[in-house]
Every structure is written in structure tokens, then in C-alpha cells.
Design an enzyme around this catalytic site. Structure first.
Site, PDB file in Angstrom:
ATOM      1  N   HIS A   4      -5.746   2.044  -4.265  1.00 49.66           N
ATOM      2  CA  HIS A   4      -4.870   1.477  -3.235  1.00 49.66           C
ATOM      3  C   HIS A   4      -4.507   0.043  -3.577  1.00 49.66           C
ATOM      4  O   HIS A   4      -5.120  -0.591  -4.438  1.00 49.66           O
ATOM      5  CB  HIS A   4      -5.539   1.539  -1.856  1.00 49.66           C
ATOM      6  N   HIS A  53      -2.461   1.292   6.959  1.00 48.69           N
ATOM      7  CA  HIS A  53      -2.863   1.220   5.548  1.00 48.69           C
ATOM      8  C   HIS A  53      -3.026   2.631   5.001  1.00 48.69           C
ATOM      9  O   HIS A  53      -3.344   3.568   5.737  1.00 48.69           O
ATOM     10  CB  HIS A  53      -4.169   0.437   5.394  1.00 48.69           C
ATOM     11  N   CYS A  56       0.818  -1.227   0.000  1.00 53.01           N
ATOM     12  CA  CYS A  56       0.000   0.000   0.000  1.00 53.01           C
ATOM     13  C   CYS A  56       0.848   1.271   0.000  1.00 53.01           C
ATOM     14  O   CYS A  56       0.618   2.185  -0.802  1.00 53.01           O
ATOM     15  CB  CYS A  56      -0.971  -0.007   1.184  1.00 53.01           C
TER      16      CYS A  56
END
Length: 369
Positions: free
Chosen positions: A343, A331, A283
Site C-alpha cells: 500500500h 484507505h 493509496c
């Protein structure tokens, strides 16, 4: 007469029997059925399986599996951040050691040069019978030569003093460079240990999650994916209905447009932990490389992106900004506008677009404020 009397007696007997039997018939008779109206609709009695809020045992088990898999991947993502941070620090310290090694070499060369100059002065004095410059001038007997010599002697003394000071400073610098290099080596070794531990944790969490998912039948795996999508859709709908995006209609900055173009061009590439392109990403690998492509370097990990970059209110965000998720900042996704992000979700998934509110939002940061 007798015939009328018999008839009357018969009627009296029938009436008596009717009176005696009436209570028993009233208790045994069912209540009258209600008259149905045209507008009435029958309501079926719900069964446990038909209740929308109560999942079936298999459904409940899948929900539990989904939550367990999600937890494992969350832990893996946090460990990935720790691995990436340790790796970044090790690279930085390795670069610092290279710089210090160069400085040490230059310092050693400078010290050798100064020592050569000091040796040359000592040899010159030896050739003059060991007499200091002042004594040599007194013995010369020439006033002009004496005055010139005095000036030269002063300059020579100042040069010698400066050389000795420079030599002393060079030696101190060399000791400092050596100590710093030693300290950086120790840090590198400590970070290597951190990397190894983080790598082990990442692999263990991902392996556990994959094993859990592989034990499901194909239909269950498809259903699991559907449950993930449904949970994300529900969270996104709740986020949108909260008015979070009200009056948000901003354009990306020029650098933000470049970062966005890079990030969206990666859609479909697989998530791989620790990866930062070009064939796969995690990510923060995706977001850091996207902003690097926009000539705006940012920290490598989502936690460092949250810690170091300027924070922005959600109502002020614009495309290109980074949304940080979960309480541990484990994240990150890039806002693309219209309530969506691009993402890299997790192992087994690809870089994709999804609702910005589909996960727990910690906050928003802006790389080019």
C-alpha cells in the site's frame, strides 16, 4: 556471717535491677530479621518511571503527537478521496459533453439537410404552377400516366411525411442534447467547486501534520517512526492471534497476479496525494492502476471501490483482493498473501509492505469476481 550476708544482699540487688529493666529492653529491641532462603529473590520497589504500562512524560507527549498526526493524515486521506471522486466525475462529464457536442453538430447538419429537401419540394410545386400532384394528374388526360402518377404521388406523400417526422425528431433530439450538455456543464462547475474545497482541506491537513512533525527533534522523529511501527506490529499480532488467517492459503487469479506484480513493482515510490503514477501514488491510485494494468478497470477511490466492488469475507480472500480500512473507507491496500498488504501509506512515506491487520479493517473487495 557478715561476709555471706553482704554477698546475698548484692545478689538480691542485681536480680531486682534485672527485673526492673527487662520491659524497657523488650520494647526498644528491633524485631528479629527473617532468615533468607537460597531460593528467595529480592523484589525492588517499582518507581513510576520503571512501570512498563506508564509512559514517561516525553513518551506520552510523543504518543499524543503520533495520534494527532495520524488523525490529520486520515482526514487528508478522506479529503483526497473526495477530490479524486470530483475529478473523476468532472472527466466523465467532460467526455459526455464532447459526445453531446458531436451529436448536436450531427443533429444540426441533419436538420439542415431535411430543410433543404423540403425547400426543393416546395420549389418543384411552385414550378408546377402551385398545383398539388393530384390536380396535375387529373388535368393530364392520360389514364396510364394518371395511374403511374397516383403511385408516385403516394410515394411522394409518404416520403414527405417521413421527412417531416424525421425533421421533428431531429429537432427534439437536438433540444435534448443541448439540455443535457447544459446540465453537464453545471455538474462540471459544481464538481470543480468540490475539487477546490477538497484540495484546500487536503493541503491544510497535510501542512498541519508536517508542521507538527517538523517541530520534533531528530531523535523524536526517529522515535515517532518507531512508535508507528510498534503500534502497527501490535495490531498485526492481535489480528493474527485472532485466527483471521486460519486455513487461508489461496492463489491469486491470473488477473490478480498481474495486478500484484504491478503493485509490488512500485515499492519505494513516494506517496503523493491525488497521484496515480508512474512516479508516485496515493493509496487508491496504486490499487486502481494495478488493476488497470491487469485489464480490469476499477473505481478510482477507495470509497467507490468499497461501494461498487463485490464484498468478500476475510476468510475467503486471496492475493490481489483489496482490503478497505477505517469506518469511512478512506484507505486501501492490496493483499499479497501471508497476512501482508502492499500500500501507499501517507505523505512522507513510500509504497511498502506491511501487516494486513496493522490498521482497522472495514472489509475486503474483489475486483475480478
Amino acid at each position: 556471717m557478715n561476709r555471706r550476708h553482704c554477698a546475698a544482699a548484692a545478689i538480691t540487688l542485681v536480680c531486682a535491677l534485672a527485673v526492673l529493666s527487662a520491659p524497657a529492653q523488650a520494647m526498644a529491641a528491633p524485631p528479629p530479621a527473617p532468615t533468607a532462603t537460597p531460593s528467595a529473590t529480592p523484589t525492588p520497589t517499582p518507581t513510576p518511571d520503571a512501570t512498563p504500562t506508564t509512559p514517561s512524560p516525553s513518551e506520552k507527549r510523543l504518543q499524543e503527537v503520533r495520534e494527532e498526526i495520524e488523525t490529520l493524515y486520515r482526514k487528508a486521506e478522506a479529503a483526497t478521496d473526495a477530490y479524486n471522486l470530483a475529478e473523476g466525475q468532472a472527466k466523465k462529464q467532460s467526455g459526455e459533453i464532447v459526445r453531446l457536442t458531436k451529436s448536436i453538430a450531427e443533429g444540426q447538419a441533419r436538420i439542415a439537410e431535411l430543410k433543404d429537401r423540403a425547400g426543393a419540394q416546395a420549389r418543384e410545386q411552385y414550378r408546377n404552377a402551385g398545383l398539388p400532384p393530384g390536380a396535375q394528374l387529373v388535368l393530364s388526360g392520360d389514364p396510364d400516366l394518371f395511374l403511374d402518377g397516383v403511385n408516385q404521388a403516394k410515394q411522394g406523400q409518404q416520403a414527405t411525411k417521413g421527412m417531416l417526422t424525421e425533421l421533428e425528431q431531429a429537432q427534439e433530439d437536438l433540444e435534448t442534447y443541448t439540455a443535457d450538455a447544459s446540465l453537464n456543464w453545471e455538474k462540471i462547475e459544481a464538481n470543480r467547486v468540490k475539487q477546490a474545497k477538497a484540495k484546500k482541506r487536503v493541503k491544510a491537513q497535510i501542512a498541519a501534520a508536517k508542521k507538527l512533525e517538523s517541530q520534533l527533534a531528530k531523535k523524536e522523529q526517529a522515535r515517532l517512526l518507531k512508535l508507528e511501527q510498534d503500534a502497527a506490529s501490535t495490531a498485526q499480532a492481535a489480528w493474527l492471534s485472532s485466527g483471521a488467517l486460519k486455513d487461508i492459503n489461496r492463489e491469486a487469479s491470473p488477473a490478480g497476479k498481474k495486478a500484484l506484480a504491478f503493485a509490488t513493482a512500485q515499492i519505494g515510490k513516494p506517496y503523493v496525494w491525488g497521484a496515480e503514477g508512474p512516479g508516485s501514488y496515493d493509496c487508491s491510485g496504486l490499487t486502481s492502476q494495478a488493476w488497470a494494468a491487469a485489464k480490469q478497470p476499477i473505481p478510482r477511490t477507495s470509497q467507490e471501490q468499497w461501494r461498487q466492488l463485490p464484498h468478500i469475507a476475510i476468510q475467503d480472500m486471496r492475493p490481489g483482493d483489496l482490503i478497505i480500512y477505517h469506518s469511512d473507507a478512506s484507505h486501501v491496500g492490496m493483499y499479497v498473501g501471508d497476512g501482508s498488504i502492499v500500500h501507499a501509506p501517507r505523505p512522507g512515506r513510500q509504497v511498502t509492505l506491511t501487516g494486513a491487520g496493522s490498521m482497522e479493517i472495514l472489509g475486503v473487495v474483489r475486483p475480478d469476481k
